[in-house]
Design a protein around this motif. Structure first.
Motif, PDB file in Angstrom:
ATOM      1  N   THR B 226      37.634  50.488  37.858  1.00 33.39           N
ATOM      2  CA  THR B 226      36.705  49.362  37.949  1.00 33.39           C
ATOM      3  C   THR B 226      36.347  48.752  36.600  1.00 33.39           C
ATOM      4  O   THR B 226      35.629  47.780  36.551  1.00 33.39           O
ATOM      5  CB  THR B 226      35.396  49.810  38.626  1.00 33.39           C
ATOM      6  OG1 THR B 226      34.808  50.842  37.853  1.00 33.39           O
ATOM      7  CG2 THR B 226      35.650  50.310  40.036  1.00 33.39           C
ATOM      8  N   GLY B 262      37.306  42.666  45.316  1.00 36.71           N
ATOM      9  CA  GLY B 262      36.048  43.395  45.209  1.00 36.71           C
ATOM     10  C   GLY B 262      35.955  44.496  46.244  1.00 36.71           C
ATOM     11  O   GLY B 262      35.568  45.636  45.939  1.00 36.71           O
ATOM     12  N   LEU B 266      35.883  48.602  45.853  1.00 36.65           N
ATOM     13  CA  LEU B 266      34.779  49.392  46.413  1.00 36.65           C
ATOM     14  C   LEU B 266      35.269  50.733  46.966  1.00 36.65           C
ATOM     15  O   LEU B 266      34.535  51.715  46.982  1.00 36.65           O
ATOM     16  CB  LEU B 266      34.128  48.566  47.534  1.00 36.65           C
ATOM     17  CG  LEU B 266      32.677  48.806  47.908  1.00 36.65           C
ATOM     18  CD1 LEU B 266      31.790  48.823  46.696  1.00 36.65           C
ATOM     19  CD2 LEU B 266      32.233  47.707  48.881  1.00 36.65           C
ATOM     20  N   VAL B 409      31.983  44.602  41.241  1.00 42.66           N
ATOM     21  CA  VAL B 409      31.804  44.289  42.660  1.00 42.66           C
ATOM     22  C   VAL B 409      30.392  43.761  42.899  1.00 42.66           C
ATOM     23  O   VAL B 409      30.203  42.768  43.609  1.00 42.66           O
ATOM     24  CB  VAL B 409      32.077  45.538  43.524  1.00 42.66           C
ATOM     25  CG1 VAL B 409      31.858  45.234  44.999  1.00 42.66           C
ATOM     26  CG2 VAL B 409      33.484  46.051  43.271  1.00 42.66           C
TER      27      VAL B 409
END
Lengths: 367, 569
Positions: B226, B262, B266, B409
């Motif tokens: 991320t 996004g 997750l 995100v």
């Protein structure tokens, strides 16, 4: 004054509380008179603390009514109930001095600073901690901290003082001293007090009345002597003090048989002949002195073992006519010396009929 | 008797009326908190999820966006690139950090405090500072370029090395905690049985630390997948999920596809969160209350070996960050190595000059103050108030959620939620307020757990005692609870402040004209080729964060150890 005595200060009716499937309290009914010192006694998980917290309003009951001072407080939050509380953990505010802790409940009651200071000084003197007001809780011993907690709980002059195992975290010696002090203080102030404890000795020494609880129900309510001498149920008999249980059978009115031994009992519980019963007796009630041919329940027993326990000795006896039966007997150190009791002796002993308690036998329980 | 003299019926009567509202105050507090957390956490996430199932004009299109994503080879390639760099970085950093943590917890090597501090150094800088350093060392003008033997630092190699540096403190902290929790009795029993050292390690040490290892693996993997800053600076043409999301949203304004990326981001984060929770529960259960803490005994051979290892690893960390700091003072790398402050005159390369830095300070300070207040009073409400159990459970759930949501995100969710035309809150978009709110939400969970831990440690009966003394809970909260928890409150504030300074990923979507943050300015200066200025800004941030940390330590020492006598016997 007579009115106040007639109306109980605290009245609990049909109180029940469940946690999920576990029933913590089942249909509790209890009345506490003004000025009385009552102990809730029972093993852990018996519901005594739950009952105390319900009285305080810290946890609400599912059903039932609570009345304090004639007012129904069943749904009232704690602040609307007139009580002071002391916890096992002391729960003193560590960042406040002793004096600030004691004054905590006074500050927002529109009293002048002088008035508060005077009251704090008075309370600290009352609990035997004068001149300790400037210290922080951590600088005090456990017993001193518990005194501060007591002073804080008494500061607002509550009508009801709740003590949740207040002595359990203390050393044995401090515990005994503080328990006498709390009792003396309670008598002096006349504040209605409920104390939760699992220590039967504490309850016997302090309470006006003891409420023995087990598995969410009240087993017996009575003064200490009553609870000790005349336990209403086998649970109470077993939990309070030491007790020998023997399986027996009723053979006639006020007559039972244990093995090959037949004994007189003062109270046979009105059970019919042939009924299986449990016979209970305290070790200290076994007599060894001044036994004559007239003494009832007299028999020969062998002294199997002797354990020295300081001020007295606990012996295990087996009647010669039924050697498989084992009975605990306490002999004072004096008696041991005077009579020269040693292991292996055969002695004549007696059970006073009024010291034997007869309970209907529960379904298959080993002694 | 005078004890009864102060007993006043009116006082009881007065509290009667007020206490009615006291429970209501608590319920109201829980409701407000739930509302705030819904707006700053749940609704943005919901906006992201729903956007991934909509087309550009907002119509529901089911899985069409996902199908398009998985049938676009370049996007799929980024997914695999992300997984690849994350897997390799994790495989490198976890063993490195394990040995380092082992040395610090299980040997008697000297200077443990210094090496502990050095290991945490990367936390105080934006993640992309390590990437900037690598550019100076191995980049086209780097003095060690030849070491790469023709390979380029731009791409997976650069990303992996930079991520290893950036993730090292995170892995180290988890592993050091796991290794510190050892039961000394087990080792004494093993020694009494004459167990070999290898067997002790295999049968006692590793099983004891295994949940920490599992947790570290998942956390590092997620951090790498991320992370946005490092691949942005050093990734070159090598695209990964995080840079894809940025390109789709900021570059191409393709919001639905950005939302899909996004949602994909997750997945590993949510998985890591679950594993971490489970691991933590098991880890705690391992150590019984009767355990005796393990105390290492001096053993010069072993201690020396671990010291040498720590010198090498710690030296590499210091050297890497040191190069970036040094380079920020260099006139023209690598041709003119004379020192200058020119790179700190940001007006030369950035129209906004030093403004991003003051924006950052303002944002971080606001987030720290407001966030700490919100987090701590929120944690108090749900831990100590016994009212409204469903509301409290909801608040706790919402508070734990951000841990499972990568910053990028959350930032995307904020774009979709706060930028939506139907949302009256869209006036906040681009303001410092939304940056503050986003930062609080982003770092809510760790702060929340810290507050809960501190609150759980204080006596559970304080509220009961105050209630019996007719003192309302908020008074006990301010007079007792807050003073007792001050060290934890300060921890939370510093944690939020430092992270607010260094974070890039969430806020990159949210700044507006006049609210650019320092960390974003670094990205822009790097994009513009002004690497020295980027390094200078990153150095400034790192220096600020470290200064704040030292002030924190000093406060802890002087205030809590010296002035607050009640904490000590």
């Amino acid at each position: 004054m007579t009115d106040e005595v007639a109306v109980p200060f605290l009245r609990i009716e049909n109180l029940s509380k469940r946690f999920g499937v576990f029933t913590a309290l089942r249909d509790i009914n209890l009345e506490v008179r003004r000025g009385e010192f009552v102990c809730f006694l029972g093993p852990s998980g018996c519901g005594k603390t739950t009952l105390l917290r319900a009285i305080a309003g810290l946890d609400f009951q599912d059903e039932g009514r609570i009345e304090i001072g004639g007012r129904d407080v069943s749904r009232a939050p704690p602040a609307e109930r007139d009580f002071g509380i002391v916890f096992q953990s002391y729960a003193l505010f560590p960042n406040l001095t002793v004096a600030q802790n004691v004054a905590y409940g006074l500050v927002n009651r529109r009293h002048s600073r002088d008035e508060i200071n005077r009251r704090v000084t008075e309370l600290l003197a009352l609990v035997g901690l004068p001149d300790q007001g400037k210290k922080y809780p951590i600088q005090l011993s456990g017993g001193q901290q518990q005194r501060v907690a007591l002073a804080r709980a008494l500061a607002t002059s509550p009508g009801l003082l709740l003590l949740d195992e207040p002595l359990s975290a203390l050393d044995a010696k401090v515990r005994v001293r503080l328990r006498d002090e709390i009792r003396a203080l309670q008598k002096r102030l006349g504040v209605t007090t409920i104390m939760v404890t699992h220590d039967q000795e504490e309850a016997l020494a302090m309470a006006d009345r003891i409420v023995v609880m087990n598995q969410g129900v009240i087993e017996q309510v009575g003064d200490p002597a009553e609870i000790y001498r005349a336990p209403a149920t086998p649970f109470v008999a077993d939990f309070v003090g030491h007790m020998t249980f023997l399986d027996a059978v009723v053979v006639g009115p006020q007559r039972v048989r244990v093995g090959a031994l037949e004994l007189d009992v003062a109270d046979d519980g009105l059970l019919p002949a042939g009924a299986p019963v449990r016979l209970a007796m305290r070790p200290e009630d076994v007599r060894t002195r001044s036994i004559t041919t007239e003494t009832p329940n007299r028999f020969e027993a062998r002294v199997d073992t002797i354990s020295f326990l300081g001020s007295f000795c606990r012996a295990r006896l087996s009647p010669t006519v039924s050697p498989e039966t084992s009975i605990a007997a306490d002999f004072s150190t004096n008696a041991m010396r005077d009579l020269g009791i040693t292991e292996g002796d055969i002695r004549t002993v007696a059970f006073p009929p009024e010291a034997l308690r007869v309970f209907a036998a529960p379904t298959a329980r080993a002694s | 008797m005078s004890e009864v003299a102060l007993r006043t019926a009116p006082a009881v009567q007065a509290t009667l009326r007020r206490r009615l509202t006291e429970n209501q105050v608590a319920v109201l507090g829980v409701m407000i908190l739930a509302g705030i957390l819904a707006v700053i956490i749940a609704l943005p996430l919901w906006a992201l999820l729903s956007k991934s199932f909509q087309n550009d004009s907002g119509a529901f299109v089911g899985l069409a966006n996902f199908i398009r994503y998985f049938s676009t080879p370049t996007l799929i390639a980024s997914l695999f690139n992300s997984l690849f760099v994350a897997a390799v970085s994790t495989a490198i950093v976890v063993p490195l950090a394990f040995v380092y943590a082992y040395g610090l917890t299980r040997s008697c090597m000297p200077a443990k405090g210094i090496f502990y501090g050095i290991a945490l150094l990367p936390i105080f800088a934006p993640s992309l500072l390590s990437a900037l350093s690598l550019l100076y060392i191995f980049g086209n003008q780097g003095f060690l370029k030849s070491v790469l033997m023709g390979a380029s630092i731009y791409g997976p190699i650069g990303i992996i090395v930079a991520e290893v540096l950036y993730c090292f403190p995170h892995a180290f902290l988890i592993l050091a905690t796991a290794l510190a929790l050892a039961d000394g009795r087990l080792y004494e029993a093993a020694a009494a049985l004459g167990t070999s050292r290898a067997r002790v390690f295999r049968t006692i040490t590793l099983p004891g630390a295994r949940y920490g290892v599992i947790s570290a693996i998942f956390i590092v993997f997620t951090l790498v997948v991320t992370d946005f800053g490092i691949p942005k600076v050093i990734g070159g043409q090598y695209s990964v999920l995080a840079t894809d999301a940025y390109k789709q949203v900021v570059g191409q304004q393709n919001f639905p596809m950005g939302a899909v990326v996004g949602v994909i981001l997750l997945v590993p984060a949510a998985l890591a969160f679950l594993v971490d929770r489970i691991a933590e529960r098991k880890q705690v259960a391992l150590l019984s209350a009767r355990a005796v803490p393990f105390e290492p005994k001096p053993e010069w051979g072993r201690d020396l070996a671990f010291l040498a290892y720590a010198v090498v690893i710690g030296g590499l960390i210091v050297a890497t960050y040191g190069v970036a700091v040094w380079a920020s003072f260099i006139r023209y790398w690598p041709y003119n190595l004379s020192l200058t402050l020119d790179n700190y005159i940001f007006e030369n390369v950035e129209p906004s000059g030093w403004e991003p830095y003051s924006n950052s300070l303002q944002m971080a300070a606001s987030a720290a103050v407001i966030g700490t207040g919100l987090v701590f009073s929120g944690a108090y409400l749900i831990e100590k108030m016994k009212v409204f159990p469903i509301g409290r459970a909801l608040v706790h759930f919402l508070a734990m959620l951000p841990m499972a949501v990568p910053g990028l995100v959350l930032g995307l969710g904020y774009v979709f939620f706060f930028n939506a035309s139907w949302n009256p809150l869209n006036i906040l978009y681009g303001t410092l307020t939304v940056l503050v709110v986003n930062t609080i939400a982003h770092f809510y969970t760790v702060a929340h757990i810290t507050a809960l831990t501190a609150l759980k440690q204080i006596d559970q009966e304080f509220e009961a005692v105050s209630a019996s003394l007719k003192v309302p809970f908020w008074r006990t909260f301010s007079r007792v609870t807050v003073p007792i928890c001050l060290p934890a409150i300060l921890d939370i504030a510093v944690y939020i402040f430092v992270n607010a300074l260094t974070t890039v990923s969430a806020v990159i979507f949210l700044y507006g004209p006049g609210t650019k943050l320092a960390s974003i300015a670094i990205v822009h200066m790097d994009e513009a080729g002004a690497i020295a200025s980027a390094a200078a800004m990153a150095t400034t941030i790192m220096a600020t964060a470290i200064t704040v940390k030292f002030v924190h330590l000093a406060l802890n020492y002087f205030v809590f150890e010296r002035l607050q006598a009640w904490r000590k016997r």
